[in-house]
Design a protein around this motif. Sequence first.
Motif, PDB file in Angstrom:
ATOM      1  N   SER A   1       0.724  -1.250   0.113  1.00 31.88           N
ATOM      2  CA  SER A   1      -0.087  -0.092  -0.111  1.00 31.88           C
ATOM      3  C   SER A   1       0.842   1.254   0.079  1.00 31.88           C
ATOM      4  O   SER A   1       2.111   1.234   0.218  1.00 31.88           O
ATOM      5  CB  SER A   1      -0.812   0.068   1.202  1.00 31.88           C
ATOM      6  N   ALA A   2       0.286   2.367  -0.190  1.00 31.26           N
ATOM      7  CA  ALA A   2       0.964   3.684  -0.312  1.00 31.26           C
ATOM      8  C   ALA A   2       1.558   3.975   0.970  1.00 31.26           C
ATOM      9  O   ALA A   2       2.431   4.425   1.138  1.00 31.26           O
ATOM     10  CB  ALA A   2       0.151   4.632  -0.956  1.00 31.26           C
ATOM     11  N   ALA A   3       0.924   3.591   2.114  1.00 29.30           N
ATOM     12  CA  ALA A   3       1.418   3.753   3.378  1.00 29.30           C
ATOM     13  C   ALA A   3       2.797   3.205   3.789  1.00 29.30           C
ATOM     14  O   ALA A   3       3.447   3.871   4.551  1.00 29.30           O
ATOM     15  CB  ALA A   3       0.172   3.351   4.523  1.00 29.30           C
ATOM     16  N   ASN A   4       2.999   2.057   2.898  1.00 28.69           N
ATOM     17  CA  ASN A   4       4.265   1.451   3.358  1.00 28.69           C
ATOM     18  C   ASN A   4       5.483   1.585   2.299  1.00 28.69           C
ATOM     19  O   ASN A   4       6.323   1.054   2.155  1.00 28.69           O
ATOM     20  CB  ASN A   4       3.971  -0.073   3.507  1.00 28.69           C
ATOM     21  N   ARG A   5       5.058   2.753   1.325  1.00 28.21           N
ATOM     22  CA  ARG A   5       5.906   3.177   0.299  1.00 28.21           C
ATOM     23  C   ARG A   5       7.412   3.029   0.696  1.00 28.21           C
ATOM     24  O   ARG A   5       8.315   2.646   0.324  1.00 28.21           O
ATOM     25  CB  ARG A   5       5.170   4.072  -0.474  1.00 28.21           C
ATOM     26  N   ASP A   6       7.523   4.125   1.935  1.00 24.67           N
ATOM     27  CA  ASP A   6       9.012   4.530   2.097  1.00 24.67           C
ATOM     28  C   ASP A   6       9.525   3.353   2.928  1.00 24.67           C
ATOM     29  O   ASP A   6      10.717   3.159   2.720  1.00 24.67           O
ATOM     30  CB  ASP A   6       8.786   5.695   3.067  1.00 24.67           C
ATOM     31  N   PHE A   7       8.790   2.581   3.476  1.00 22.26           N
ATOM     32  CA  PHE A   7       9.321   1.558   4.476  1.00 22.26           C
ATOM     33  C   PHE A   7      10.104   0.538   3.258  1.00 22.26           C
ATOM     34  O   PHE A   7      11.064   0.048   3.462  1.00 22.26           O
ATOM     35  CB  PHE A   7       8.078   0.624   5.073  1.00 22.26           C
ATOM     36  N   VAL A   8       9.227   0.106   2.242  1.00 23.89           N
ATOM     37  CA  VAL A   8       9.649  -0.722   1.008  1.00 23.89           C
ATOM     38  C   VAL A   8      10.758  -0.459   0.275  1.00 23.89           C
ATOM     39  O   VAL A   8      11.928  -1.064   0.134  1.00 23.89           O
ATOM     40  CB  VAL A   8       8.527  -1.184   0.385  1.00 23.89           C
ATOM     41  N   LEU A   9      10.932   1.022  -0.034  1.00 24.27           N
ATOM     42  CA  LEU A   9      11.711   1.661  -0.515  1.00 24.27           C
ATOM     43  C   LEU A   9      13.163   1.438   0.268  1.00 24.27           C
ATOM     44  O   LEU A   9      14.331   1.369  -0.221  1.00 24.27           O
ATOM     45  CB  LEU A   9      11.864   2.878  -0.973  1.00 24.27           C
ATOM     46  N   GLY A  10      12.979   1.785   1.613  1.00 22.46           N
ATOM     47  CA  GLY A  10      13.923   1.843   2.565  1.00 22.46           C
ATOM     48  C   GLY A  10      14.636   0.524   2.753  1.00 22.46           C
ATOM     49  O   GLY A  10      15.800   0.250   3.096  1.00 22.46           O
ATOM     50  N   LEU A  11      13.950  -0.457   2.243  1.00 19.85           N
ATOM     51  CA  LEU A  11      14.651  -1.858   2.499  1.00 19.85           C
ATOM     52  C   LEU A  11      15.323  -2.251   1.410  1.00 19.85           C
ATOM     53  O   LEU A  11      16.224  -3.195   1.378  1.00 19.85           O
ATOM     54  CB  LEU A  11      13.272  -3.089   2.442  1.00 19.85           C
ATOM     55  N   GLY A  12      15.394  -1.318   0.214  1.00 19.44           N
ATOM     56  CA  GLY A  12      16.386  -1.518  -1.009  1.00 19.44           C
ATOM     57  C   GLY A  12      15.584  -1.838  -2.166  1.00 19.44           C
ATOM     58  O   GLY A  12      16.122  -1.728  -3.237  1.00 19.44           O
ATOM     59  N   ALA A  13      14.154  -1.615  -2.166  1.00 24.07           N
ATOM     60  CA  ALA A  13      13.406  -2.034  -3.256  1.00 24.07           C
ATOM     61  C   ALA A  13      13.645  -0.825  -4.356  1.00 24.07           C
ATOM     62  O   ALA A  13      13.984   0.392  -3.915  1.00 24.07           O
ATOM     63  CB  ALA A  13      11.963  -1.968  -3.074  1.00 24.07           C
ATOM     64  N   ASP A  14      13.797  -1.204  -5.749  1.00 27.12           N
ATOM     65  CA  ASP A  14      14.319  -0.268  -6.762  1.00 27.12           C
ATOM     66  C   ASP A  14      13.025   0.580  -7.123  1.00 27.12           C
ATOM     67  O   ASP A  14      12.985   1.704  -7.572  1.00 27.12           O
ATOM     68  CB  ASP A  14      14.787  -1.047  -7.965  1.00 27.12           C
ATOM     69  N   GLU A  15      11.823  -0.207  -6.887  1.00 25.90           N
ATOM     70  CA  GLU A  15      10.627   0.070  -7.559  1.00 25.90           C
ATOM     71  C   GLU A  15       9.561   0.106  -6.525  1.00 25.90           C
ATOM     72  O   GLU A  15       9.398  -1.276  -6.143  1.00 25.90           O
ATOM     73  CB  GLU A  15       9.950   0.087  -8.949  1.00 25.90           C
ATOM     74  N   HIS A  16       8.288   0.901  -6.329  1.00 31.28           N
ATOM     75  CA  HIS A  16       7.462   0.479  -5.695  1.00 31.28           C
ATOM     76  C   HIS A  16       6.046   0.661  -6.198  1.00 31.28           C
ATOM     77  O   HIS A  16       5.920   1.589  -7.164  1.00 31.28           O
ATOM     78  CB  HIS A  16       7.222   1.597  -4.352  1.00 31.28           C
ATOM     79  N   ILE A  17       4.892  -0.168  -6.470  1.00 28.34           N
ATOM     80  CA  ILE A  17       3.703  -0.300  -6.783  1.00 28.34           C
ATOM     81  C   ILE A  17       2.774  -0.213  -5.820  1.00 28.34           C
ATOM     82  O   ILE A  17       2.752  -1.104  -5.106  1.00 28.34           O
ATOM     83  CB  ILE A  17       3.560  -1.313  -7.782  1.00 28.34           C
ATOM     84  N   ASP A  18       1.848   0.658  -5.882  1.00 28.42           N
ATOM     85  CA  ASP A  18       0.795   0.839  -4.754  1.00 28.42           C
ATOM     86  C   ASP A  18      -0.391   0.032  -5.676  1.00 28.42           C
ATOM     87  O   ASP A  18      -1.008   0.443  -6.402  1.00 28.42           O
ATOM     88  CB  ASP A  18       0.407   2.377  -4.609  1.00 28.42           C
ATOM     89  N   TYR A  19      -0.678  -1.329  -4.712  1.00 27.07           N
ATOM     90  CA  TYR A  19      -1.438  -2.109  -5.467  1.00 27.07           C
ATOM     91  C   TYR A  19      -2.988  -1.373  -5.397  1.00 27.07           C
ATOM     92  O   TYR A  19      -3.815  -2.060  -6.150  1.00 27.07           O
ATOM     93  CB  TYR A  19      -1.364  -3.548  -4.992  1.00 27.07           C
TER      94      TYR A  19
END
Length: 314
Positions: free
Chosen positions: A179-197
């Motif tokens: 979700s968008a709420a967890n975008r920064d968390f996921v990118l902070g883990l190292g993800a190169d791209e985030h998709i808000d499902y």
Amino acid sequence: MKAIILKDFGGVENLVPAEIPVPTIATDEVLVKLKAISINPVDVKTRSGKGVAGLIKDESPIILGWDISGEITEVGADVTGFKPGDEVFAMIDFPKTGKAYAEYVKAKANELALKPAGVSHEEAAAATLAALTAWQAFHTNAPVKPGDRVLIHAASGGVGHYAVQIAKHLGAYVIATSSAANRDFVLGLGADEHIDYKAQPFETATGNIDFVLDTIGGEYIDRSLQVMKKGGTIISIVSGMNETVTPKANALGINGHNTRVKPNAENMATIAGLLQKGIIKSHVSKVFPFEQMADAHLQLESGRTVGKVVLVFQ
């Protein structure tokens, strides 16, 4: 010792406290006094009568739990490599009952790893079933290679947040859904791209995928196949093992596999090393006292947990 038994499959009211004997160990086992345990979606599903309930329904009493971190207090006569006082962590005896909802557990020495000194028991307990699942998914059927485009669903969850970190360690380009709420968390883990499902179908936002880690199942399998390269790999880890991922994938020239995590001391030692070096970190979003097991289950059942839920013994 204190334990929490499952008196029947169903709601959290069926998780009841009990006093039971401390386990007696076999010659190839150790006795561990637990400091922390973690729970996973399979705990919740099994409690409700799904998950691995069919495998354990005839046990009495039923004591759930597989993820442990604690201190060895006794070793069997045939055990080498461990001694009383060693701090260890593991996923034990899955998919049978690990019986981790208790103050002490017996565990086979060939499922354990030494806990890194700089890692807390809470962080170690978290990095067991979920971290093992991610590690084995990326290594068992078709190993992830440097440069692979890897799509990870539910990337902010228990398995997902380890999967992002491990895939990056393996040199992959990681696309992660949450979700968008967890975008920064996921990118902070190292993800190169985030998709808000929630904002758009992920299949309209990405493509040319080499590897999909599916933690959801159902329509996510069909939708994921739409964005994959021929010759790619999709691994579905949804408990129940009844998804038709293999024939659907094979029909499109894609490798499809169901997988279920297995206890493995060598893999646990690898995870210990990754934790010690800071290559992966456990995100523990909620810590409960052991006695509040029902509350921990309800938290996980909400579907809003980021990372892991852990319980501690006081």
